[in-house]
Scaffold this motif. Structure first.
Motif, PDB file in Angstrom:
ATOM      1  N   TYR A 298       0.651  -1.107   0.065  1.00 55.00           N
ATOM      2  CA  TYR A 298       0.000   0.115  -0.058  1.00 55.00           C
ATOM      3  C   TYR A 298       0.816   1.218  -0.232  1.00 55.00           C
ATOM      4  O   TYR A 298       2.197   1.071   0.248  1.00 55.00           O
ATOM      5  N   ARG A 299       0.191   2.405  -0.381  1.00 55.20           N
ATOM      6  CA  ARG A 299       0.785   3.660  -0.272  1.00 55.20           C
ATOM      7  C   ARG A 299      -0.149   4.581  -0.026  1.00 55.20           C
ATOM      8  O   ARG A 299      -1.422   4.502  -0.254  1.00 55.20           O
ATOM      9  N   LYS A 300       0.032   5.709   0.940  1.00 57.84           N
ATOM     10  CA  LYS A 300      -0.730   6.615   1.569  1.00 57.84           C
ATOM     11  C   LYS A 300      -0.161   7.899   1.342  1.00 57.84           C
ATOM     12  O   LYS A 300       1.034   8.240   1.694  1.00 57.84           O
ATOM     13  N   TRP A 301      -0.932   8.914   1.030  1.00 58.28           N
ATOM     14  CA  TRP A 301      -0.493  10.427   1.077  1.00 58.28           C
ATOM     15  C   TRP A 301      -1.502  11.072   2.038  1.00 58.28           C
ATOM     16  O   TRP A 301      -2.741  10.943   2.027  1.00 58.28           O
ATOM     17  N   SER A 302      -1.183  11.681   3.008  1.00 55.22           N
ATOM     18  CA  SER A 302      -1.753  12.481   3.978  1.00 55.22           C
ATOM     19  C   SER A 302      -1.714  14.001   4.083  1.00 55.22           C
ATOM     20  O   SER A 302      -0.390  14.100   3.844  1.00 55.22           O
ATOM     21  N   SER A 303      -2.774  14.616   4.395  1.00 55.65           N
ATOM     22  CA  SER A 303      -2.653  16.035   4.974  1.00 55.65           C
ATOM     23  C   SER A 303      -3.287  16.228   6.168  1.00 55.65           C
ATOM     24  O   SER A 303      -4.276  15.574   6.695  1.00 55.65           O
ATOM     25  N   GLY A 304      -2.770  17.121   7.135  1.00 58.39           N
ATOM     26  CA  GLY A 304      -3.522  17.512   8.272  1.00 58.39           C
ATOM     27  C   GLY A 304      -2.899  16.567   9.410  1.00 58.39           C
ATOM     28  O   GLY A 304      -3.600  16.491  10.317  1.00 58.39           O
ATOM     29  N   VAL A 305      -1.708  16.035   9.380  1.00 59.65           N
ATOM     30  CA  VAL A 305      -1.048  15.586  10.335  1.00 59.65           C
ATOM     31  C   VAL A 305      -0.593  16.347  11.289  1.00 59.65           C
ATOM     32  O   VAL A 305      -0.294  17.575  11.091  1.00 59.65           O
ATOM     33  N   THR A 306      -0.469  15.901  12.671  1.00 56.68           N
ATOM     34  CA  THR A 306       0.072  16.835  13.659  1.00 56.68           C
ATOM     35  C   THR A 306       1.160  16.276  14.485  1.00 56.68           C
ATOM     36  O   THR A 306       1.245  15.100  14.657  1.00 56.68           O
ATOM     37  N   GLU A 307       1.903  17.320  15.196  1.00 51.31           N
ATOM     38  CA  GLU A 307       2.841  16.911  15.980  1.00 51.31           C
ATOM     39  C   GLU A 307       2.993  18.071  17.274  1.00 51.31           C
ATOM     40  O   GLU A 307       2.945  19.177  16.903  1.00 51.31           O
TER      41      GLU A 307
END
Length: 362
Positions: free
Chosen positions: A159-168
């Motif tokens: 699988y491959r995933k592109w994310s936005s809105g990740v937090t740290e």
């Protein structure tokens, strides 16, 4: 939900809703983001078609439309409408099943990790909204194959995933840029990229089951305000599990082995003087890894019957060889009249843990 059948189509449609709320107490007059009162509502409409165009080929296109709004410390956001298209394909040819899928998914609650020099502070959950935390969006694609022969099943997926809105949350590492030690400035958002694979081998024979699984994952996040990408929290690059279960007459026994490579953390490399105060000095974010994790669990059960009633007595041992696995690393400030220093404290998980369980049904 509603289901309608056609000659080569099965259409499912429906609606659902969920609500999340949390209430936290403020400490003094200091305003801390994680202590706000929060609630959110999520309304979804979904439709999916299961289409069988030819042979054993199955195509499942679908669409979910989500209406979301939040209420954070008295501020109510307007309703946001978010489409989530997806599709899945499977095709069976003898013992081989080929599968593929793609889709967009939203998550409206974030797990915010905390780190404190002086407190064993837990992680907390925070909902999206208030013009601050965006919804976590993931665009995912996967492909895989399943092969079955003589009771053995091998399943492989990539699988491959592109994310936005990740937090740290960088509250403990406030020396980076213009970050402050508390408040919203310490929580950064950005994008992420993931790639991974899962392998599962299983066999059922003569009252026994054997499962072997392996997972590999690499996730890198790019956060606003940082000049380099960092590995994501909570990620174990490698994980292996083995499970065996045997049933014989009135006896059941099982054993499991779990191995996971250490997840990432930010190392303490020393101290520095800032404005007349001694402060900790950290290395790059998530640039070190905890020791590898592993353990063995075993259990045995005796099943008995008394008239029409049934009972089960189980003796189990968690972490049989008492491995001192490390859950987290925290830092402590030690000071006296002349010196100030910071030291590392390793938080251990449970060691060996025996347990007895008795069940009786009547």
């Amino acid at each position: 939900s509603y289901t309608r059948f056609y000659s080569r189509h099965t259409v499912i449609a429906g609606i659902d809703m969920s609500q999340v709320s949390s209430q936290r107490t403020r400490l003094g007059a200091a305003e801390r983001f994680e202590e706000m009162n929060q609630s959110s509502s999520n309304y979804g409409f979904f439709v999916q078609d299961e289409w069988k165009p030819v042979g054993k080929l199955v195509v499942k296109p679908g669409l979910r439309l989500t209406a979301y709004h939040s209420l954070i410390d008295g501020t109510k956001d307007p309703v946001t409408f978010l489409p989530e298209p997806r599709i899945m394909l499977t095709n069976a040819t003898g013992p081989v099943v080929i599968k593929a899928a793609a889709g967009r998914y939203f998550q409206f609650i974030h797990r915010i990790r905390t780190q404190s020099l002086f407190l064993n502070s837990p992680d907390f959950w925070s909902v999206s909204g208030d013009g601050f935390l965006p919804a976590l969006r993931s665009d995912q694609v996967m492909a895989g194959v399943t092969y079955t022969l003589r009771g053995w099943t091998l399943d492989i997926e990539g699988y491959r995933k592109w994310s936005s809105g990740v937090t740290e949350n960088l509250a403990a590492y406030y020396m980076y840029g213009e970050l402050s030690a508390t408040g919203r400035d310490s929580i950064l958002t950005g994008t992420g990229k993931s790639v991974g694979a899962d392998v599962l081998l299983k066999k059922e024979f003569n009252g026994s089951q054997l499962w072997l699984s392996y997972s590999w994952n690499s996730t890198m996040n790019a956060l606003s305000g940082l000049q380099y990408e960092i590995p994501a929290n909570f990620i174990q690059p490698h994980e292996f599990k083995a499970y065996y279960e045997r049933k014989w007459r009135r006896w059941e026994c099982s054993a499991a082995f779990v191995f996971g490579s250490g997840r990432y953390y930010t190392p303490l490399v020393g101290s520095q003087e800032v404005a007349g105060q001694i402060t900790p000095l950290y290395g790059n974010l998530n640039s070190s890894r905890l020791p590898d994790y592993h353990r063995v669990d075993i259990s045995g059960s005796w099943l008995f019957q008394s008239g029409d009633n049934e009972g089960k007595l189980t003796l189990s041992f968690y972490n049989v060889y008492n491995k001192k696995n490390i859950r987290d690393i925290q830092y402590i400030k030690l000071s006296d009249a002349e010196t100030v220093r910071f030291v590392e404290r390793r938080i251990e998980m449970l060691g060996i843990l025996p347990a007895i369980n008795f069940q009786y049904t009547f």
